[in-house]
Design an enzyme around this catalytic site. Structure first.
Site, PDB file in Angstrom:
ATOM      1  N   LYS A 115       0.823  -1.221   0.000  1.00 31.11           N
ATOM      2  CA  LYS A 115       0.000   0.000   0.000  1.00 31.11           C
ATOM      3  C   LYS A 115       0.851   1.262   0.000  1.00 31.11           C
ATOM      4  O   LYS A 115       0.495   2.245  -0.628  1.00 31.11           O
ATOM      5  CB  LYS A 115      -0.988  -0.003   1.168  1.00 31.11           C
ATOM      6  CG  LYS A 115      -2.100  -1.014   0.938  1.00 31.11           C
ATOM      7  CD  LYS A 115      -3.399  -0.660   1.631  1.00 31.11           C
ATOM      8  CE  LYS A 115      -4.486  -1.617   1.180  1.00 31.11           C
ATOM      9  NZ  LYS A 115      -5.648  -1.652   2.044  1.00 31.11           N
ATOM     10  N   LYS A 195      -4.664 -10.798  -6.999  1.00 28.38           N
ATOM     11  CA  LYS A 195      -5.909 -10.926  -6.230  1.00 28.38           C
ATOM     12  C   LYS A 195      -6.950  -9.945  -6.760  1.00 28.38           C
ATOM     13  O   LYS A 195      -6.621  -8.792  -7.054  1.00 28.38           O
ATOM     14  CB  LYS A 195      -5.570 -10.612  -4.763  1.00 28.38           C
ATOM     15  CG  LYS A 195      -6.775 -10.426  -3.855  1.00 28.38           C
ATOM     16  CD  LYS A 195      -6.345  -9.956  -2.481  1.00 28.38           C
ATOM     17  CE  LYS A 195      -6.555  -8.463  -2.313  1.00 28.38           C
ATOM     18  NZ  LYS A 195      -7.443  -8.078  -1.208  1.00 28.38           N
ATOM     19  N   LYS A 198     -10.561  -4.114  -5.282  1.00 26.07           N
ATOM     20  CA  LYS A 198     -11.122  -2.820  -5.696  1.00 26.07           C
ATOM     21  C   LYS A 198     -10.009  -1.890  -6.159  1.00 26.07           C
ATOM     22  O   LYS A 198     -10.189  -1.101  -7.074  1.00 26.07           O
ATOM     23  CB  LYS A 198     -11.817  -2.162  -4.501  1.00 26.07           C
ATOM     24  CG  LYS A 198     -13.064  -2.860  -4.061  1.00 26.07           C
ATOM     25  CD  LYS A 198     -13.559  -2.353  -2.710  1.00 26.07           C
ATOM     26  CE  LYS A 198     -12.906  -3.055  -1.546  1.00 26.07           C
ATOM     27  NZ  LYS A 198     -13.720  -3.160  -0.338  1.00 26.07           N
TER      28      LYS A 198
HETATM   29  P1  ADP Z   1     -10.102  -5.143  -1.298  1.00 16.32           P
HETATM   30  O1  ADP Z   1      -8.773  -5.831  -1.409  1.00 16.32           O
HETATM   31  O2  ADP Z   1     -10.926  -5.319  -2.512  1.00 16.32           O
HETATM   32  O3  ADP Z   1      -9.950  -3.712  -0.865  1.00 16.32           O
HETATM   33  P2  ADP Z   1     -10.829  -5.650   1.455  1.00 16.32           P
HETATM   34  O4  ADP Z   1      -9.410  -5.420   1.825  1.00 16.32           O
HETATM   35  O5  ADP Z   1     -11.831  -4.645   1.879  1.00 16.32           O
HETATM   36  O6  ADP Z   1     -10.900  -5.876  -0.133  1.00 16.32           O
HETATM   37  O7  ADP Z   1     -11.250  -7.073   1.997  1.00 16.32           O
HETATM   38  C1  ADP Z   1     -12.328  -7.402   2.842  1.00 16.32           C
HETATM   39  C2  ADP Z   1     -12.349  -8.902   3.103  1.00 16.32           C
HETATM   40  O8  ADP Z   1     -12.466  -9.613   1.866  1.00 16.32           O
HETATM   41  C3  ADP Z   1     -11.058  -9.429   3.753  1.00 16.32           C
HETATM   42  O9  ADP Z   1     -11.358 -10.502   4.621  1.00 16.32           O
HETATM   43  C4  ADP Z   1     -10.261  -9.925   2.585  1.00 16.32           C
HETATM   44  O10 ADP Z   1      -9.314 -10.907   2.942  1.00 16.32           O
HETATM   45  C5  ADP Z   1     -11.350 -10.486   1.691  1.00 16.32           C
HETATM   46  N1  ADP Z   1     -10.954 -10.435   0.287  1.00 16.32           N
HETATM   47  C6  ADP Z   1     -10.676  -9.308  -0.431  1.00 16.32           C
HETATM   48  N2  ADP Z   1     -10.354  -9.609  -1.698  1.00 16.32           N
HETATM   49  C7  ADP Z   1     -10.415 -10.962  -1.801  1.00 16.32           C
HETATM   50  C8  ADP Z   1     -10.200 -11.879  -2.873  1.00 16.32           C
HETATM   51  N3  ADP Z   1      -9.848 -11.451  -4.071  1.00 16.32           N
HETATM   52  N4  ADP Z   1     -10.360 -13.194  -2.631  1.00 16.32           N
HETATM   53  C9  ADP Z   1     -10.727 -13.625  -1.402  1.00 16.32           C
HETATM   54  N5  ADP Z   1     -10.953 -12.818  -0.351  1.00 16.32           N
HETATM   55  C10 ADP Z   1     -10.807 -11.496  -0.535  1.00 16.32           C
END
Ligand code: ADP
Ligand code: TRP
Length: 326
Positions: A115, A195, A198
């Site tokens: 980040k 992965k 967003k």
């Molecule tokens: P992002 O990476 O899209 O910002 P967040 O960090 O808000 O998502 O993640 C919220 C929850 O969703 C966490 O428990 C995270 O581990 C899970 N998560 C986010 N992206 C994925 C993914 N691509 N596959 C599986 N779990 C995910």
């Protein structure tokens, strides 16, 4: 006997996508349904201050995330559901944890490194992010933490924080464990070696709120096979998603076709888009309805915060005594 405590949170930084859903939210719903746990689910707005949202955007996103989690099935009668900043204690406990956490351990956190690079700068908040997360979990004495793969390192740190605290002040916090689903890492549609997130951009994710047409357009653009050889990561990702959202028979037919080389990616994409759109039809309706009733959302969140506050206050009183500030 009291039930095991489960804690998890999500940042209000965008609309829920199928990665969040399959990696975390779906698990929350199953744990909630089992009735075997004391479940705390919250919107991590304090964590989102490490990002780039304006005050207006943050307020709006908290509402949307609340409506989406409720629409997905979080039941405030069964789960303590709240906004992190509405409970006093998370940030106070994080400060106490800061004083037992070595900097060198935080420097190892991969999310912090990624980040800082993405934002092209770093802040003390971004560096300290996992300590606040440890406080979120331990203020409720959380024992299990259902998250996606990318959050495992933070849960491991939470375990260390509990140990550092307990060694210095006496046994109080449990050692939290992560809980993964069988799809802990959904990959991006456009860059399937990364992965689904967003932060990669709109084309990389399928949001739960998207209309059938929007889903179809996005999935259509997904990267599939590169030339020859083993199963390409993009295809594996699409098949994995079809396994989750589609009918077993349809999924198995595509797996067989992929093996014998007769697979048509256009058909796979159409089946997958239809399956996702169908799976979230009810979600889309509930989401729209909830977003129209702000008062109801506020009421639900205030009730959840009051419930969480009781536990947070009781645990903080013990902590304050243990460290000598009471
Ligand atoms: P992002 O990476 O899209 O910002 P967040 O960090 O808000 O998502 O993640 C919220 C929850 O969703 C966490 O428990 C995270 O581990 C899970 N998560 C986010 N992206 C994925 C993914 N691509 N596959 C599986 N779990 C995910
Ligand atoms: N860091 C988590 C994420 O980005 C969100 C989060 C904040 C969290 N506090 C938490 C998750 C406590 C589990 C437990 O997804």
């Amino acid at each position: 006997m009291s039930k095991p405590v489960i804690v998890s949170g999500i940042q209000p930084t965008g609309n829920l996508h199928i990665g969040n859903y399959l990696g975390a939210v779906k698990n929350w719903l199953e744990l909630q349904k089992s009735g075997k746990y004391e479940l705390y689910i919250f919107i991590a707005d304090l964590h989102s201050l490490t990002g780039k949202l304006t005050a207006e955007q943050l307020r709006e996103q908290v509402k949307i995330t609340a409506a989406e989690l409720l629409a997905a099935g979080i039941d405030p009668d069964k789960t303590t559901f709240f906004v992190q900043s509405q409970v006093v204690g998370h940030a106070d406990l994080a400060w106490i944890f800061n004083c037992v956490t070595p900097m060198s351990e935080l420097e190892r956190m991969t999310q912090y490194k990624d980040k800082s690079e993405q934002l092209n700068k770093t802040t003390a908040g971004l560096f300290d992010y996992p300590v606040l997360q440890a406080a979120d979990i331990l203020i409720y004495k959380g024992e299990q933490v259902p998250v996606g793969q990318d959050q495992v390192q933070h849960v491991e740190l939470t375990r260390d924080v509990a140990r550092w605290f307990n060694n210095r002040y006496g046994e109080f916090f449990p050692e939290a464990k992560h809980l993964l689903t069988h799809v802990p890492k959904v990959m991006s549609l456009l860059e399937p070696e990364k992965k689904m997130s967003k932060s990669l951009g709109a084309g990389h994710v399928v949001e739960l709120r998207e209309t059938p047409e929007e889903i179809e357009n996005k999935v259509k653009r997904a990267v599939t096979a590169t030339s020859g050889g083993a199963q390409a990561p993009g295809v594996a990702n699409l098949l994995g998603l079809l396994k989750e959202f589609g009918e077993k028979k349809v999924y198995e037919a595509f797996v067989a076709a992929e093996k014998d080389g007769s697979i048509r990616y256009g058909d796979l994409k159409k089946s997958l888009s239809d399956a996702i759109a169908k799976h979230f039809a009810d979600f889309r309706e509930k989401r729209a309805k909830l977003l129209k009733d702000e008062k109801k959302l506020e009421k639900i969140l205030a009730k959840g915060a009051a419930k969480a506050q009781k536990v947070a206050t009781a645990n903080m009183q013990v902590v304050q005594k243990l460290v000598g500030i009471k």
